[in-house]
Enzyme design. Sequence first.
Site, mmCIF file in Angstrom:
data_model
loop_
_atom_site.group_PDB
_atom_site.id
_atom_site.type_symbol
_atom_site.label_atom_id
_atom_site.label_comp_id
_atom_site.label_asym_id
_atom_site.label_seq_id
_atom_site.Cartn_x
_atom_site.Cartn_y
_atom_site.Cartn_z
ATOM 1 N N ALA A 109 23.785 21.676 6.424
ATOM 2 C CA ALA A 109 23.616 20.360 6.980
ATOM 3 C C ALA A 109 22.071 20.198 6.494
ATOM 4 C CB ALA A 109 23.731 20.211 8.526
ATOM 5 N N GLU A 148 12.778 19.038 13.736
ATOM 6 C CA GLU A 148 13.300 19.256 14.987
ATOM 7 C C GLU A 148 13.373 18.054 16.105
ATOM 8 O OE1 GLU A 148 11.455 22.939 16.683
ATOM 9 O OE2 GLU A 148 13.194 24.011 15.543
ATOM 10 N N ALA A 179 22.643 29.291 15.018
ATOM 11 C CA ALA A 179 22.099 29.579 16.505
ATOM 12 C C ALA A 179 23.428 30.004 17.430
ATOM 13 C CB ALA A 179 21.072 28.713 17.316
ATOM 14 N N GLU A 221 33.043 23.620 39.563
ATOM 15 C CA GLU A 221 32.018 23.787 40.636
ATOM 16 C C GLU A 221 30.660 23.811 40.421
ATOM 17 O OE1 GLU A 221 32.607 27.311 43.854
ATOM 18 O OE2 GLU A 221 34.375 26.811 42.732
ATOM 19 N N GLU A 268 27.744 25.972 6.471
ATOM 20 C CA GLU A 268 27.663 26.928 5.358
ATOM 21 C C GLU A 268 27.901 28.342 5.613
ATOM 22 O OE1 GLU A 268 24.476 29.085 4.248
ATOM 23 O OE2 GLU A 268 24.341 29.412 6.502
ATOM 24 N N ASN A 306 13.348 29.257 22.869
ATOM 25 C CA ASN A 306 13.093 30.457 22.365
ATOM 26 C C ASN A 306 11.866 30.987 22.653
ATOM 27 O OD1 ASN A 306 15.345 30.769 20.675
ATOM 28 N ND2 ASN A 306 14.696 30.049 18.894
ATOM 29 N N GLN A 353 25.335 33.196 16.162
ATOM 30 C CA GLN A 353 24.549 34.413 16.633
ATOM 31 C C GLN A 353 24.615 34.715 17.881
ATOM 32 O OE1 GLN A 353 21.028 33.806 14.149
ATOM 33 N NE2 GLN A 353 21.754 34.872 12.577
ATOM 34 N N GLY A 381 18.534 22.470 14.455
ATOM 35 C CA GLY A 381 19.323 22.388 13.200
ATOM 36 C C GLY A 381 20.074 21.261 13.019
ATOM 37 N N LEU A 393 34.054 26.729 36.734
ATOM 38 C CA LEU A 393 33.411 25.872 35.944
ATOM 39 C C LEU A 393 33.073 24.290 36.608
ATOM 40 C CD1 LEU A 393 34.589 25.660 32.115
ATOM 41 C CD2 LEU A 393 32.437 26.648 33.123
#
Length: 451
Positions: free
Chosen positions: A99, A183, A12, A254, A71, A206, A15, A143, A252
């Site tokens: 994993a 999950e 995830a 902030e 992987e 998602n 990508q 995952g 950041l």
Amino acid sequence: MRECISIHVGQAGVQIGNACWELYCLEHGIQPDGQMPSDKTIGGGDDSFNTFFSETGAGKHVPRAVFVDLEPTVIDEVRTGTYRQLFHPEQLITGKEDAANNYARGHYTIGKEIIDLVLDRIRKLADQCTGLQGFLVFHSFGGGTGSGFTSLLMERLSVDYGKKSKLEFSIYPAPQVSTAVVEPYNSILTTHTTLEHSDCAFMVDNEAIYDICRRNLDIERPTYTNLNRLISQIVSSITASLRFDGALNVDLTEFQTNLVPYPRIHFPLATYAPVISAEKAYHEQLSVAEITNACFEPANQMVKCDPRHGKYMACCLLYRGDVVPKDVNAAIATIKTKRSIQFVDWCPTGFKVGINYQPPTVVPGGDLAKVQRAVCMLSNTTAIAEAWARLDHKFVLMYAKRAFVHWYVGEGMEEGEFSEAREDMAALEKDYEEVGVDSVEGEGEEEGEEY
């Protein structure tokens, strides 16, 4: 410079990383081979985009990013894809065996073989920075690599870079759509482990994004590419103020200062508007008031939960494009008159606002319409506890029967870790509950012990 290092973990994370860097390159006019024709200061300079890209003497721009997966197949796609010349080969780190959706493998057995290599690469990136601001970590909760390896990495980053902020972008398991049976285990174990190491975690679910793609973009069967492109727009909005010059820039640290009232309550909701297809955009005038209102619609949120049932603790509106403060103030004034938006009584209805003049860019051939202005809202609301409650419930159902636990124990975990994580999550739910309670009876004494 205030550099940020992005770390993309697991399928995830990688990508989403592809989608984000593709978008950054388009926004800054950087070609897939790293050349940037518009950049006049070769080999450095103090351009704002250098927070995310380092420059070589030859004028090549290299993302300050690391991609890690246990992987190789997903990262191999990066190695052979359009942007293969953009990344330094050492930034793409892969292991041999994955994993297998197992937190324990990501955190203990397989993860520990690769962690030192990853930290070494991160150290090299950090050494190129003059004033490292922090890390952005992208991963999924469900995952094995995304949960297990990320939590290991966060622990180690806290040791090596104690004071640097660490922000997470986490893909939260969708309520209805599940990609793995375990999950709930992975999510709760990783949340428990990273809770004290993460400064701020933006959760994305998602299913919420599927619904947005279906409803707003008329995509009947959204693919991960559609989802990731939408997520990358949000990430881009959040980081735009670090990469461009604007009127009201937000850095950041902030975000944390304004969004995190207590260390543990650091899970803001992200909402983005306008998500609209080109056909529709042609007929609509998306004014500042309209897009601001859209942010308070539960339908545009990235996590399935209903803020109308919760209370807002803090709210941060990040505008980009053709926006002036006058319009923003008018839009916020209108929002405040609405009764459906409740703030906790110990927090004045403060809205933090960021404005960036760079209009939103869209990926050519993508689904989103090119618009003049957009807004991303980050709000810390007690409603997100709904999401935790759903997850905890699933965890309890499985753990009561000790289902699938032997896979974790077999990889060197102790069963006690499960119950410990569960208790920590129960405490987190309780924290959210207490934060939402009105402070009438002078609650000074009970808050003292928690924080």
